[in-house]
Design an enzyme around this catalytic site. Structure first.
Site, mmCIF file in Angstrom:
data_model
loop_
_atom_site.group_PDB
_atom_site.id
_atom_site.type_symbol
_atom_site.label_atom_id
_atom_site.label_comp_id
_atom_site.label_asym_id
_atom_site.label_seq_id
_atom_site.Cartn_x
_atom_site.Cartn_y
_atom_site.Cartn_z
ATOM 1 N N TRP A 291 -5.404 5.883 -2.794
ATOM 2 C CA TRP A 291 -6.385 4.836 -2.503
ATOM 3 C C TRP A 291 -5.676 3.531 -2.138
ATOM 4 O O TRP A 291 -5.995 2.896 -1.129
ATOM 5 C CB TRP A 291 -7.284 4.645 -3.727
ATOM 6 C CG TRP A 291 -8.604 4.009 -3.446
ATOM 7 C CD1 TRP A 291 -9.132 3.676 -2.228
ATOM 8 C CD2 TRP A 291 -9.579 3.642 -4.425
ATOM 9 N NE1 TRP A 291 -10.382 3.120 -2.385
ATOM 10 C CE2 TRP A 291 -10.679 3.086 -3.725
ATOM 11 C CE3 TRP A 291 -9.633 3.730 -5.812
ATOM 12 C CZ2 TRP A 291 -11.823 2.611 -4.373
ATOM 13 C CZ3 TRP A 291 -10.769 3.275 -6.467
ATOM 14 C CH2 TRP A 291 -11.854 2.720 -5.751
ATOM 15 N N HIS B 87 6.226 7.381 -7.965
ATOM 16 C CA HIS B 87 5.629 7.670 -9.273
ATOM 17 C C HIS B 87 6.629 7.381 -10.400
ATOM 18 O O HIS B 87 6.449 7.836 -11.529
ATOM 19 C CB HIS B 87 5.185 9.129 -9.347
ATOM 20 C CG HIS B 87 3.938 9.425 -8.575
ATOM 21 N ND1 HIS B 87 2.852 8.573 -8.556
ATOM 22 C CD2 HIS B 87 3.587 10.490 -7.794
ATOM 23 C CE1 HIS B 87 1.897 9.099 -7.798
ATOM 24 N NE2 HIS B 87 2.312 10.248 -7.332
ATOM 25 N N GLY C 137 -4.817 6.293 -8.524
ATOM 26 C CA GLY C 137 -5.238 5.490 -7.396
ATOM 27 C C GLY C 137 -4.140 5.277 -6.378
ATOM 28 O O GLY C 137 -4.229 4.359 -5.550
#
Length: 297
Positions: free
Chosen positions: A43, A95, A40
């Site tokens: 998003w 990340h 996500g």
């Protein structure tokens, strides 16, 4: 490094290097979206871009305006210079688990998680859509031997495996975020909760960022972040959209669904996953990581 700053964990993979964060001067109002891949990230970045702009037609240009700092495909001097020149409120992407990031008192760290099996199958599609030779070893197009899932279970949380998204790396992300979740500038979100109540997610993020918009504007922003709209306008919303980087921008938003792993794993593979999850997480943590805060319908 200040004496009271804990030493950060090193995450050095074929695509990423978390030491790059040492070249970025963070600001007190920065927004850092921190996720394992395919959980996500885009998003949440889009939600942040919409809320900060108040414009449902905003050109997000995530790779440039909200850069992935860990990614060493771009020179860090260029990334840091571009960030330093920004006059507007900034948002950055990572990340890297939170134990590998500079975590100060300022800024907001938005950590997003997803059922690990959904993330794994989404990453399989991503590996076929991205021009990254390193993915092909773990995620071959013809995987009749079950290699991708075997390495998903056997891969480590750091080192070379970092960028290939094994389960151990997802679990490291979750534990690192939960360890500091009591801080006022760290918030955990779940993909399923975002699916169930996108408007509620907008309200929660807006409160964290200290922004507000009239109800009609918020409704338009929520509509812009619906999966179907992002997929239909993939050149606008996908990272590096419209540049030809991906084989298909639309394929970046492959399905956006949950439970995509049902019927695709053998009993032995599911047993291996269950054993690892049971060994690594409490029942309560596993329930949240797989399903979010709200019960399934």
């Amino acid at each position: 490094m200040p004496q009271n700053t804990p030493r950060r964990q090193l995450y050095l993979g074929p695509l990423t290097d978390n030491r790059r964060w040492d070249h970025v001067d963070l600001r007190p109002d920065d927004v850092i979206v921190v996720t394992p891949p395919k959980c996500g990230t885009t998003w949440m970045q889009t939600i942040v871009a919409l809320l900060l702009s108040g414009d449902p037609e905003v050109e997000t240009q995530l790779s440039v305006k909200m850069p992935w700092v860990d990614n060493r495909m771009r020179a860090i001097s260029d990334v840091a210079g571009r960030l330093a020149a920004m006059q507007n409120r900034r948002s950055l992407k990572s990340h890297t688990p939170l134990d590998g990031l500079p975590l100060g008192e300022g800024g907001q760290y938005l950590c997003v998680f997803r059922h690990p099996l959904d993330a794994h199958f989404s990453f399989r599609n991503h590996a076929q859509n991205a021009p990254m030779p390193v993915f092909k070893m773990w995620y071959p197009e013809d995987d009749s031997t079950g290699q991708a899932f075997r390495w998903f279970l056997e891969g480590g949380p750091e080192g070379f495996d970092t960028d290939l998204m094994p389960l151990a790396h997802i679990l490291r992300h979750y534990r690192a975020a939960k360890a500091v979740a009591e801080r006022p500038n760290v918030t955990l979100f779940h993909y399923r909760d975002m699916q169930r109540d996108l408007a509620g997610t907008f309200d929660a993020v807006a409160a964290l960022l200290g922004v507000s918009h009239p109800a009609p504007v918020m409704a338009d922003l929520v509509a812009a972040a619906q999966f179907d709209n992002m997929q239909q306008n993939a050149e606008r919303y996908s990272p590096s959209g419209g540049t030809g980087f991906f084989k298909s921008d639309a394929a970046f938003f492959h399905s956006g669904t949950s439970g995509k792993w049902h019927g695709k794993l053998t009993e032995a593979e599911l047993a291996g996953y269950d054993a690892m999850m049971a060994a690594e997480l409490s029942p309560e943590d596993r329930l949240w990581l797989e399903n979010g805060a709200q019960p399934d319908d």
